[in-house]
Design an enzyme around this catalytic site. Structure first.
Site, PDB file in Angstrom:
ATOM      1  N   GLY A 394       4.762  -4.229  -2.440  1.00 50.83           N
ATOM      2  CA  GLY A 394       4.352  -2.953  -3.009  1.00 50.83           C
ATOM      3  C   GLY A 394       4.513  -1.783  -2.053  1.00 50.83           C
ATOM      4  CB  VAL A 395       6.615  -0.603   0.267  1.00 55.34           C
ATOM      5  CG1 VAL A 395       7.561  -1.777   0.430  1.00 55.34           C
ATOM      6  CG2 VAL A 395       7.007   0.197  -0.978  1.00 55.34           C
ATOM      7  CB  CYS A 396       1.662   1.468   1.389  1.00 59.57           C
ATOM      8  SG  CYS A 396       0.630   0.366   2.317  1.00 59.57           S
ATOM      9  CG  ASN A 397       5.138   4.806  -3.152  1.00 60.18           C
ATOM     10  OD1 ASN A 397       4.932   5.059  -4.340  1.00 60.18           O
ATOM     11  ND2 ASN A 397       5.628   5.684  -2.315  1.00 60.18           N
TER      12      ASN A 397
END
Ligand SMILES: *Cc1c(COP(=O)(O)O)cnc(C)c1O
Length: 791
Positions: A394-397
């Site tokens: 989810g790459v913090c986004n």
């Protein structure tokens, strides 16, 4: 170097220069393909040397006192502040810079100031925001997520500058999405300032600034607050910064907190009174001691970066050209059927190569030749073996992921309850990927990196044949299933993730619901977290050799390089221990919580800590609890097609199922394939099986039945009346099979060949999960050399 300073290199020459320079300057990534620059911690040798020199040449005291060392620190900090502002073209007359721990801390400073506004604040943020921006909504009186640029524009268009906003408004957006590198319009700050009253802008430039110059020359067009991660530009030091437009500094006037450094006088006893610092903004906001030595390092980092790479403008051109190559390379990948391999998350307005709209980040997912999604976990496993560093998930986004992957809120919640977390295994749910693969290029990336990555995908994920992929490649089924197999060997692994102990031929062994007796009854847990350690993180565990001694009634543990052995009783009877021996503690094994008995002995802890290299000790799964409702159960009870068979089996400490079976014939076939590619054959021990089956009589290679086990439902052992073991499905493999169980070293094989020959539905399979048939529950005896009747 001279060429770089003269600035006359062509793009090709610059690329070649970086390629060569990084061999000397970045030895830690000499063999690696480093594609995780956003969040990079890779720093140059020259920076470290300069930092070392500066540290040894300067005595830096705690600022705020009159000593020479303190004065020196103050001067240094002031000059680095100017240097950083200068790097951003920010005139100190109009801007101030506040040092923070990271970009998130910079964002929080702004959020806290708005929280203190008399009527609270309204918060608007763009859907492309990083989690750290999204989180600020939790303290706002009201908030809104803008789902598109057009929605932002429409909101500004509809504004009436004459009508004052009821309360302060803060609009936050990233200069560049950290998910797919899309760049957002920087002119929004100016438009909003003109369109609204009491409306401020917070620009998250953490991703953007790592490869692009931030230009705050035009004061009227600049954001009020700009958050930066300095380590994302330089790799070191671990610092962030908040650049504040002085015209907006009054927002911080309502700040209540003060700490050492931000207050001039405080009365505490009879009278409660204080005078806060009233000087520059940074003096009012930098609570506590500044990270003086990190600021010294930043000074060196700014200079070194310029020496090694030239201007950030140069870095921007270089990375934009590379990103275009990467995008083109990924787009050109096709399966034999003509299907695309990569689904890249970008829109038409973001053109790779155009640095106004697009930064050097590519986010994508892969599909196989049937059009099915490839699990990101599979990509990560292979990338890890090939020493490729990338980011998946989810790459913090959260907003970007939901939008690009078309995940509805209920799906994201469902994914969460199905166990998907940052970095989890469950990355394809309801037929959709739950995360992306992200590649970020940085200053030290080169064309060779791009080529190497495209070749990697080509090698493992592109199917050049025209036909769709067979469920499992390389599987051959023979019509008859006569009594052609026998048990070649039986092995138990008394301590999870440590070496196996082979059961001598001629010894019959008990099988229970939860597997072979004495298998995975112990584990090694971290002393602080009480998490079971695994060979995946600690390959040296393979060298720890437990052996069962029934005559003495003990488990002996040997470790390489140690003359000592550790001996623990096999019995669980408290009478055989010197007290106190166990502490009952909550342990975590493969994500499950269990109540484990952790050994109290200092000598056991010392021995294992020495052997593994992290503070750890031995723990035992309390026998008798395995079949309780509170015990662990096998996850491997799904057959191909997703149809559940049987019931979940009780487990001790094994990962997925009670017993693992492999076939010697399949291993022989695999090793032929590995050798045909010039690789080193795999030893059976790497698969950590309990039962190895072989064909009888031993057959020449061409007549063997490799991978017959893919089609078996069960096996009866030792003739008509023998126990039946059910097969529960293929065993999904990871890079752990690459750990040589004798030396503890990591290889590329056999995982690389397995990934090419044994991938089905995105899973790399070798061996089959096995359990005693339910009606036999209660136990049965088996032995090596017994015949096996499969069906
Ligand atoms: C990395 C990143 C952050 C978080 O930065 P930290 O320095 O880790 O706090 C925030 N936003 C974006 C766009 C980022 O890339």
């Amino acid at each position: 170097m001279a060429g770089l300073e003269s600035g006359n290199l062509t793009p090709e020459e610059y690329d070649a220069y970086v390629e060569k320079m990084r061999q000397d300057e970045y030895p830690m990534i000499a063999d690696a393909l480093y594609l995780d620059h956003a969040g990079t911690t890779v720093y140059s040798k020259r920076l470290m040397e300069r930092f070392h020199r500066d540290m040894m040449a300067n005595l830096l005291g705690n600022p705020h006192s009159a000593s020479q060392s303190s004065q020196h620190a103050t001067q240094l900090i002031d000059s680095v502040r100017s240097k950083l502002l200068h790097l951003c073209n920010a005139d100190p007359a109009y801007f101030d810079v506040v040092f923070t721990a990271n970009a998130t801390a910079a964002i929080k400073l702004v959020m806290e100031a708005f929280r203190e506004q008399s009527e609270g604040f309204w918060y608007g943020y763009h859907v492309d925001s990083h989690t750290s921006l999204v989180g600020a909504r939790e303290v706002a009186i009201a908030h809104h997520c803008f789902k598109s640029d057009a929605e932002v524009e429409a909101w500004v268009d509809a504004a009436h500058p004459s009508r004052p906003a009821g309360r302060s408004q803060l609009f936050a957006f990233p200069a560049q999405s950290n998910m797919n590198g899309r760049r957002l319009p920087l002119y929004w700050s100016m438009r909003m300032r003109r369109a609204f009253q009491r409306t401020y802008t917070l620009l998250d430039a953490a991703s953007y600034a790592s490869t692009s110059p931030l230009d705050l020359r035009d004061v009227d067009a600049s954001p009020d607050f700009t958050a930066l991660s300095l380590y994302k530009i330089f790799g070191f030091p671990d610092l962030g910064a908040l650049i504040v437009r002085k015209a907006a500094a009054h927002v911080f006037d309502k700040r209540k907190y003060f700490g050492g450094g931000t207050v001039d006088m405080v009365l505490c006893s009879k009278e409660q009174w204080h005078v806060k610092k009233s000087g520059s903004l940074h003096e009012r906001l930098e609570d506590g001691t500044l990270p003086v030595h990190s600021i010294l390092a930043l000074n060196a980092a700014i200079d070194t970066h310029a020496e090694l790479f030239g201007t950030l403008d140069r870095v921007s051109q270089h990375t934009a050209a590379l990103a275009k190559r990467l995008y083109d390379g990924l787009t050109a990948l096709k399966h034999g059927s003509g299907r695309d391999v990569c689904t890249i998350y970008t829109n038409a307005s973001s053109l790779y190569g155009d640095s106004r709209n697009q930064g050097p980040i590519v986010a994508f997912n892969l599909r196989d030749s049937n059009g099915d999604w490839v699990s990101n976990t599979e990509i990560e496993k292979l990338a890890s073996i090939k020493n490729i560093h990338l980011r998946t998930g989810g790459v913090c986004n959260p907003g970007g992921i939901a939008q690009w992957l078309h995940l509805a809120p209920w799906e994201m919640r469902e994914n969460f309850s199905a166990g998907q977390r940052c970095g989890g295994e469950y990355d394809i749910l309801n037929g959709k990927p739950a995360g992306v693969v992200r590649l970020s290029l940085g200053a030290m990336s080169t064309t060779s990196d791009v080529k190497r990555f495209v070749a990697f995908l080509e090698e493992f994920f592109v199917n050049k044949n025209c036909q769709s992929q067979a469920p499992v490649a390389g599987c051959e089924v023979s019509e008859k299933s006569e009594q052609r197999f026998h048990i070649e060997s039986l092995t138990v692994y008394p301590i999870k993730s440590c070496a196996g102990w082979q059961i001598s031929h001629g010894t019959t062994w008990e099988v229970r619901d939860e597997g072979l007796v004495w298998d995975r009854e112990w584990c090694i847990v971290h002393q602080t977290t009480v998490k079971a350690l695994s060979q995946k993180q600690h390959p040296r565990m393979a060298l720890i050799r437990p052996s069962l001694d029934f005559r003495q009634g003990v488990l002996r543990i040997h470790a390489p390089g140690s003359a000592d052995t550790v001996i623990v009783p096999l019995s669980q009877d408290p009478g055989v221990f010197d007290k106190p021996d166990f502490a009952q503690r909550d342990a975590t094994v493969c994500g499950d919580r269990i109540a484990a008995q952790v050994y109290a002995s200092q000598s056991v802890a010392r021995f294992l800590t020495e052997a593994v290299g992290v503070p750890c000790t031995l723990a035992r799964f309390p026998v008798g609890t395995a079949s309780d409702s509170a015990g662990r159960h096998s996850k491997a009870h799904l057959k191909q097609g997703g149809e559940a068979i049987g019931v979940p089996r009780p487990l001790l400490l094994s990962n997925e199922s009670p017993i693992l079976t492999i076939s010697r014939s399949s291993l022989n076939r695999l090793n032929e394939q590995i050798k045909a590619r010039g690789g080193k054959a795999a030893h059976p021990s790497v698969f950590r099986a309990n039962i190895v089956l072989a064909e009888s009589p031993l057959l020449p290679p061409g007549l063997e039945q490799p991978f017959a086990e893919d089609h078996w439902q069960s096996m009866r052992i030792g003739g008509e009346r023998g126990p039946v073991l059910d097969f529960l499905g293929g065993c999904r493999r990871c890079q752990m099979v690459c750990i040589d169980q004798v030396s503890g070293e990591k290889n590329q094989e056999p995982f690389v060949t397995l990934a090419k020959t044994r991938r089905a539905e995105g899973k790399v399979l070798f061996g089959v999960h096995t359990a005693l048939r339910v009606e036999r529950a209660g136990g049965a005896m088996i032995a090596a050399r017994q015949s096996v009747q499969t069906s």
